[in-house]
Design an enzyme around this catalytic site. Structure first.
Site, short mmCIF file in Angstrom:
data_model
loop_
_atom_site.label_atom_id
_atom_site.label_comp_id
_atom_site.label_asym_id
_atom_site.label_seq_id
_atom_site.Cartn_x
_atom_site.Cartn_y
_atom_site.Cartn_z
N GLY A 110 0.81 -1.23 0.00
CA GLY A 110 0.00 0.00 0.00
C GLY A 110 0.83 1.26 0.00
O GLY A 110 2.06 1.23 0.06
N GLY A 112 2.52 3.52 1.58
CA GLY A 112 3.07 3.64 2.93
C GLY A 112 3.61 5.03 3.20
O GLY A 112 3.78 5.44 4.35
N ARG A 113 3.92 5.74 2.15
CA ARG A 113 4.40 7.12 2.33
C ARG A 113 3.99 8.00 1.16
O ARG A 113 4.57 9.05 0.91
CB ARG A 113 5.90 7.15 2.49
CG ARG A 113 6.63 6.50 1.33
CD ARG A 113 8.07 6.83 1.44
NE ARG A 113 8.84 5.97 0.57
CZ ARG A 113 10.12 6.09 0.40
NH1 ARG A 113 10.77 7.02 1.03
NH2 ARG A 113 10.76 5.28 -0.39
N ASP A 145 8.48 4.99 8.50
CA ASP A 145 8.09 6.30 9.02
C ASP A 145 7.25 7.16 8.07
O ASP A 145 6.83 8.26 8.43
CB ASP A 145 9.35 7.09 9.43
CG ASP A 145 10.34 7.24 8.28
OD1 ASP A 145 9.97 6.90 7.13
OD2 ASP A 145 11.47 7.69 8.53
N GLY A 146 7.04 6.68 6.85
CA GLY A 146 6.22 7.45 5.90
C GLY A 146 6.95 8.62 5.27
O GLY A 146 6.35 9.42 4.56
N ARG A 210 -1.44 0.10 -9.60
CA ARG A 210 -0.37 -0.87 -9.87
C ARG A 210 -0.95 -2.28 -10.00
O ARG A 210 -2.08 -2.52 -9.57
CB ARG A 210 0.61 -0.87 -8.68
CG ARG A 210 1.21 0.50 -8.40
CD ARG A 210 1.34 0.75 -6.90
NE ARG A 210 1.73 2.13 -6.64
CZ ARG A 210 2.99 2.54 -6.52
NH1 ARG A 210 3.97 1.65 -6.59
NH2 ARG A 210 3.26 3.81 -6.33
N ASP A 280 4.28 -4.59 -7.13
CA ASP A 280 3.72 -3.34 -6.60
C ASP A 280 4.36 -2.13 -7.26
O ASP A 280 3.91 -1.00 -7.04
CB ASP A 280 3.90 -3.27 -5.07
CG ASP A 280 5.34 -3.53 -4.64
OD1 ASP A 280 5.86 -4.60 -4.99
OD2 ASP A 280 5.94 -2.66 -3.98
N ASN A 281 5.40 -2.35 -8.05
CA ASN A 281 6.04 -1.23 -8.75
C ASN A 281 5.78 -1.29 -10.25
O ASN A 281 6.53 -0.74 -11.05
CB ASN A 281 7.55 -1.25 -8.48
CG ASN A 281 7.88 -0.87 -7.05
OD1 ASN A 281 7.07 -0.24 -6.37
ND2 ASN A 281 9.05 -1.26 -6.59
N ASP A 290 7.91 4.46 -9.48
CA ASP A 290 8.72 4.19 -8.28
C ASP A 290 10.21 4.14 -8.59
O ASP A 290 10.81 3.08 -8.75
CB ASP A 290 8.27 2.91 -7.57
CG ASP A 290 7.12 3.20 -6.63
OD1 ASP A 290 6.53 4.29 -6.73
OD2 ASP A 290 6.81 2.33 -5.79
P1 AMP Z 1 9.31 0.43 -2.47
O1 AMP Z 1 10.40 -0.55 -2.20
O2 AMP Z 1 9.75 1.87 -2.34
O3 AMP Z 1 8.56 0.18 -3.72
O4 AMP Z 1 8.27 0.27 -1.26
C1 AMP Z 1 7.63 -0.94 -0.93
C2 AMP Z 1 6.55 -0.66 0.10
O5 AMP Z 1 7.12 -0.08 1.25
C3 AMP Z 1 5.46 0.30 -0.37
O6 AMP Z 1 4.26 -0.14 0.19
C4 AMP Z 1 5.91 1.61 0.22
O7 AMP Z 1 4.84 2.49 0.41
C5 AMP Z 1 6.51 1.17 1.54
N1 AMP Z 1 7.54 2.09 2.02
C6 AMP Z 1 8.77 2.31 1.53
N2 AMP Z 1 9.43 3.22 2.25
C7 AMP Z 1 8.59 3.62 3.23
C8 AMP Z 1 8.68 4.54 4.33
N3 AMP Z 1 9.77 5.25 4.56
N4 AMP Z 1 7.60 4.66 5.12
C9 AMP Z 1 6.49 3.95 4.92
N5 AMP Z 1 6.35 3.06 3.93
C10 AMP Z 1 7.38 2.89 3.10
MG MG Z 2 7.02 0.91 -4.53
#
Ligand code: AMP
Ligand code: MG
Length: 539
Positions: A110, A112-113, A145-146, A210, A280-281, A290
């Protein structure tokens, strides 16, 4: 066509938040990390930040959003795109998706940030979703931490705009803002946490949906939600396919296979390695999405991946990107299977990926050589021979293709030729001159003879060939070390190089003679430096 509204503020932006209005919302309104069942999204507000400042913005994106230059430079713009202030009509949410990470089902991920602000409809009737990345915790933040740091935000901002100007389908970026706060990151997960400047990018795309958005509902058996989300996606983003039905679902999936194939062909053309092709990407619109530990091939090494997290398996290496896209589409097919109920037609649609990728890749390689038509009798050997040469000695992919256009071919007499002079334009593309053995030179020479025959067959003049090649072989890409230099300066409060690269990369195919220092091989110091050749998922 109407004139864009003359407003120095953002108040004129028209929002049409269809995702929020048509799809089920999470009834829980408190913002804490959790599993969100039975909903496509949760309403959230961004965290307030201390001191928003705009580091850079894209004038093209501002332009199609119809935000005036003066408005982009206003205090209000900084407040809005760092998440401190809302504009009337915005309805904020974080969406629910899942995904396969490195081949394994990871469950709920989801936004997440990422916090969606809503969809702007411009005067042309185009829909542009706005999303703040790094704007604070959401129910999907899991243990994180978002937030986002400056280095990864600079990389996303610059690269997504650069990719657009290269002609690669991508999400865009309106703005890059500093929050005025610090974020703690352990960049290589090795026990060295550091305070880094916090930043927020406002991303822009017709949609941020996605593959994982469909997967999460299928995995949970939420078939009603799966159908609603699919119908929403087709009605909103694929209206030309008609009213959703089983046949339309199939036509839609086939289109996703086709656009994904086209996107990967572009990546291979420019030497882009995404680095984290998890499901998810993967954008449902076939957009590059992403920008994390991505990178650009410098020396042509098909096994290369910039992502240190993937160092052992190299799942997402350059040469494996087509296979990964295919695998990811297979996961999407599994997710939507309940809507179709038959395997065969989904398999047939998946074959469209293989077919389109194969055809378009051949054509892309043909165009990189300045040739107009793919010749099945000669070109497979021509392409394979060239790629083998590029791998044989450390050769800069971007410089090689660009400079190949300068090698005088067409009406040269190979029997009586000064080889050294002929090959001179390619000299700049080699990293290790000692590798240019007589064996290599003779193979290159033989390949040039084959290439020359094709040039003669098509009757191409040197000028026309150069022009055709320079249209698809960029002179400037966002080399990993260039982004890192811009980041080093930005972390010291100097944003001039970000502006300079943004401008440079608006015209990647132009010669820009005053900018040639950005069209050179990776310097030696960058070979092993973090951020230049190795990146982690930490961002
Ligand atoms: P990513 O590897 O950036 O594609 O992220 C994979 C998942 O981790 C996604 O659901 C992002 O929203 C979540 N995510 C990545 N970094 C953070 C963060 N600093 N805080 C919250 N969620 C994160
Ligand atoms: Mg991602």
């Amino acid at each position: 066509m109407n004139d864009p509204p003359k407003s120095n503020t953002l108040d004129h932006l028209k929002f049409d938040n269809r995702f929020v209005n048509e799809l089920p919302s999470d009834p829980e309104t408190r913002n804490y990390p959790r599993q969100v069942l039975g909903a496509c999204y949760s309403k959230v507000l961004p965290a307030k930040v201390a001191k928003p400042t705009i580091v850079a913005y894209s004038k093209e994106v501002a332009n199609f959003l119809e935000i005036q230059e003066q408005a982009c430079q206003s205090e209000s713009f900084a407040q809005v795109f760092a998440g401190n202030r809302l504009v009337a009509g915005m309805e904020l949410y974080a969406s629910c998706y899942g995904g396969h990470q490195f081949g394994h089902w990871a469950g709920q991920l989801g936004d997440g940030r990422a916090i969606n602000l809503g969809d702007v409809i411009n005067q042309q009737g185009e829909r542009w979703a706005l999303q703040l990345k790094g704007a604070g915790l959401t129910p999907y933040s899991r243990a994180a931490d978002g937030l986002a740091v400056l280095r990864s935000s600079v990389r996303e901002f610059l690269c997504s705009e650069a990719m657009h100007h290269l002609g690669v389908p991508t999400t865009r970026a309106l703005s890059l803002a500093l929050t005025g706060e610090h974020v703690i990151r352990d960049m290589f997960y090795n026990g060295n946490p550091k305070a880094e400047p916090g930043a927020i990018v406002c991303r822009v795309a017709p949609s941020f949906i996605r593959f994982g958005h469909f997967q999460i509902h299928a995995a949970r058996g939420e078939l009603d939600l799966l159908r609603k989300l699919t119908d929403y996606t087709i009605n909103t983003h694929f209206p030309h396919l008609g009213k959703p039905s089983r046949d339309v679902y199939l036509a839609w999936f086939e289109e996703v296979c086709r656009t994904t194939a086209q996107m990967i062909v572009h990546w291979q053309r420019v030497g882009f390695v995404h680095g984290v092709m998890n499901t998810d990407n993967m954008s449902i619109l076939g957009l590059t999405i992403d920008y994390g530990p991505y990178g650009w091939l410098e020396n042509y090494d098909p096994d290369w991946t910039p992502n240190t997290t993937d160092k052992a398996e190299r799942r997402y290496r350059y040469s494996n990107q087509p296979a990964c896209a295919f695998w990811n589409l297979g996961q999407l097919a599994n997710a939507i299977y309940p809507l179709i109920g038959k395997v065969k037609p989904l398999e047939q649609a998946l074959n469209v990926f293989t077919q389109v990728f194969g055809e378009q890749w051949q054509l892309m390689m043909t165009h990189k050589l300045g040739l107009s038509h793919y010749d099945p009798d000669h070109d497979d050997d021509l392409h394979a021979g060239l790629l083998a040469l590029l791998e044989m000695v450390e050769t800069d992919m971007t410089i090689f293709f660009r400079n190949l256009a300068e090698v005088e071919l067409g009406n040269c007499n190979f029997e009586n030729i000064n080889v050294e002079k002929l090959l001179m334009p390619l000299a700049d593309s080699y990293y290790v001159p000692e590798q240019l053995t007589p064996d290599y030179i003779s193979r290159l020479f033989d390949w040039l003879k084959l290439y020359n025959q094709r040039i003669i067959q098509e009757g191409l003049s040197q000028e026309i060939r150069r022009e055709q090649m320079n249209r698809v072989n960029p002179k400037y890409v966002l080399r990993n070390y260039m982004a890192q230099l811009a980041i080093d300066k930005a972390e010291q409060g100097d944003f001039a190089m970000i502006a300079e690269l943004l401008e440079l990369l608006r015209h990647p195919y132009d010669d820009q003679p005053e900018k040639t220092e950005h069209a050179v091989k990776r310097p030696d110091w960058a070979r092993q430096r973090a951020g230049c050749s190795m990146l982690s998922c930490s961002s």
